[in-house]
Write a protein that holds these residues in place. Structure first.
Motif, short mmCIF file in Angstrom:
data_model
loop_
_atom_site.label_atom_id
_atom_site.label_comp_id
_atom_site.label_asym_id
_atom_site.label_seq_id
_atom_site.Cartn_x
_atom_site.Cartn_y
_atom_site.Cartn_z
N ASP A 125 1.47 7.95 -6.17
CA ASP A 125 0.74 7.16 -6.15
C ASP A 125 0.77 6.02 -6.91
OD1 ASP A 125 -2.12 5.78 -6.89
OD2 ASP A 125 -2.82 7.43 -5.19
N SER A 127 2.97 2.11 2.66
CA SER A 127 3.72 1.12 2.68
C SER A 127 3.64 0.19 2.91
CB SER A 127 3.87 2.27 4.15
OG SER A 127 3.27 1.64 5.05
N ASN A 132 -3.88 -4.24 -8.55
CA ASN A 132 -3.05 -4.26 -9.48
C ASN A 132 -2.78 -5.65 -9.41
OD1 ASN A 132 -1.52 -3.71 -10.93
ND2 ASN A 132 -0.28 -1.95 -9.55
N GLY A 160 1.17 -1.14 0.15
CA GLY A 160 -0.19 -0.25 -0.04
C GLY A 160 0.81 1.05 0.05
N GLY A 195 -3.94 -1.23 -0.17
CA GLY A 195 -3.97 -1.29 -2.05
C GLY A 195 -3.60 -1.68 -2.77
#
Ligand code: ADP
Length: 398
Positions: A277, A206, A330, A204, A325
């Protein structure tokens, strides 16, 4: 049992209010405040919001406030955030300068505002209490070690969440029960043969990788501070210790400026030429920005490096889990990470992988010996659950 979970950033306060009953876990409300100079007003606004929403009638309806503190000297696990714990956090301000001082300040404000309501914290280091010492030591003189220069491991709430959930999904209720009870019985819940071996990848803002054996962590890629391990969005990750003196002596940087660049201008941002990002980095890479492409390759390379390290220590693997995230969203990166590992029993199902975004799923092929899963993490829920267990445990002991 209504539990408010407060996430304290250096200038922000985010909250979630949960109601945890015997058989249901409900998130009642969430919100947040940014650009704070003091937590006092934000705490008042948070309490106002949840009263106005009708979720609590009065402050005493809160069973507890839960926190996710990073690190303290000599204290870990799930504990009451009393003055002695806050002082132990202050003793490690030097290890987590961005996290500990605002956190301590915020918790003291909660204590003033909500006297009598239990304040309970689950330390990010807690999950690594039982990791083998050899995995947690740096080769530094004893005097450095005594100052706290050792690996601690972080992201404990997230890795614990996925360790429990993966065990449940793969039919290892015994391992899930051990993970669930970790901070109540210290990992004593018995598990059956064969061993359950897992690596979880939290990627994410981190990022870190954890290996677990039968629900107990054997190590984490984050070391003494949240600044190490994999490259993070704008923090460097692992770095040769001679880089710092080099840049001070020959690069013309002051210590403060070097620290700032390592904490704010490095990681994926440093590699990609300014994008921190992953969504922007992916767009840039698709448009042919070579630096952005390299940033993704470096991340995938480092993730493989750490998966490999734990794979070897665990003598194989039953589950490889992607969470947070970047890893939840992804599919291309997951495919890059898992490429060419069939001889190790790791084979993705490309269709399943490409379909999964931020939802729970098995993405390995049917004949993959290692089950590869995506499990969205929920750190606030872990905090709420642990706070509840802690309170029930306290009651049963009294
Ligand atoms: P944190 O460690 O800050 O809690 P998160 O788990 O929220 O981080 O992950 C944030 C990161 O996830 C962002 O920096 C972003 O790069 C990445 N991310 C979020 N959504 C996507 C997406 N759809 N595709 C790729 N990356 C994403």
């Amino acid at each position: 049992m209504k539990i408010l979970v407060a996430n304290l950033g250096s200038t922000s306060l985010k909250y979630r209010l949960f109601d945890l009953t015997e058989d249901q876990e409900t998130m009642l409300a969430k919100g947040g405040f940014e650009r704070l100079s003091d937590y006092g007003a934000a705490i008042d606004s948070c309490l106002e919001e949840i009263k106005r929403g009708g979720w609590i009638a009065r402050e005493s309806d809160l069973a507890a406030v839960g926190f996710k503190p990073v690190i303290a000297r000599g204290v870990t696990g799930c504990v009451r955030m009393d003055e002695s714990v806050l002082e132990a956090m202050e003793a490690y301000n030097g290890i987590a300068p961005a996290h500990n001082p605002p956190y301590v300040h915020g918790v003291r404000r909660f204590a003033e505002r909500l006297p009598g309501i239990p304040l309970v914290g689950l330390f990010e280091t807690a999950f690594y209490q039982w990791a083998p010492e050899a995995a947690m030591r740096y080769a530094v003189p004893e005097s450095w070690y005594r100052r706290g220069v050792r690996r601690w491991g972080f992201h404990g709430a997230s890795h614990k969440f996925v360790a429990e959930r993966a065990a449940e999904l793969l039919g290892r209720d015994d391992v899930a029960a051990r993970v669930r009870n970790l901070y109540v019985d210290g990992g004593q819940t018995p598990v059956r043969e064969p061993a359950f071996r897992m690596v979880s990848c939290h990627l994410g803002g981190s990022s870190s990788i954890t290996g677990t054996l039968n629900g107990l962590a054997i190590g984490n890629s984050l070391g003494m501070s949240p600044q190490s391990g994999l490259p993070h969005n704008n923090r460097v990750g692992d770095l040769d210790s001679m880089a710092l003196p080099l840049m001070l002596r020959e690069g013309g940087l002051s210590l403060d400026e070097a620290e700032r660049q390592l904490c704010k201008e490095s990681g994926l941002k440093g590699l990609s030429g300014g994008f921190n990002d992953m969504r922007d980095i992916m767009v840039q890479a698709q448009q042919g920005n070579a630096a952005a492409g390299l940033a993704i390759e470096v991340l995938a390379h480092q993730v493989r490096h750490w998966i490999g390290a734990f794979y070897l220590e665990l003598n194989g693997l039953d589950a490889l889990v992607f969470t947070a995230g970047i890893a939840e969203n992804n599919a291309d990166l997951r495919a890059d990470i898992c490429r060419n590992l069939d001889q190790l029993g790791i084979v993705l199902d490309p269709d399943r992988n490409s379909q999964v975004r931020a939802s729970e799923a098995v993405i390995s092929a049917k004949d993959s010996a290692v089950r590869v899963l995506v499990i969205p993490t929920n750190e606030e829920l872990v905090i709420a659950r642990e706070v509840k267990r802690h309170l029930l445990n306290e009651q049963s002991e009294n």
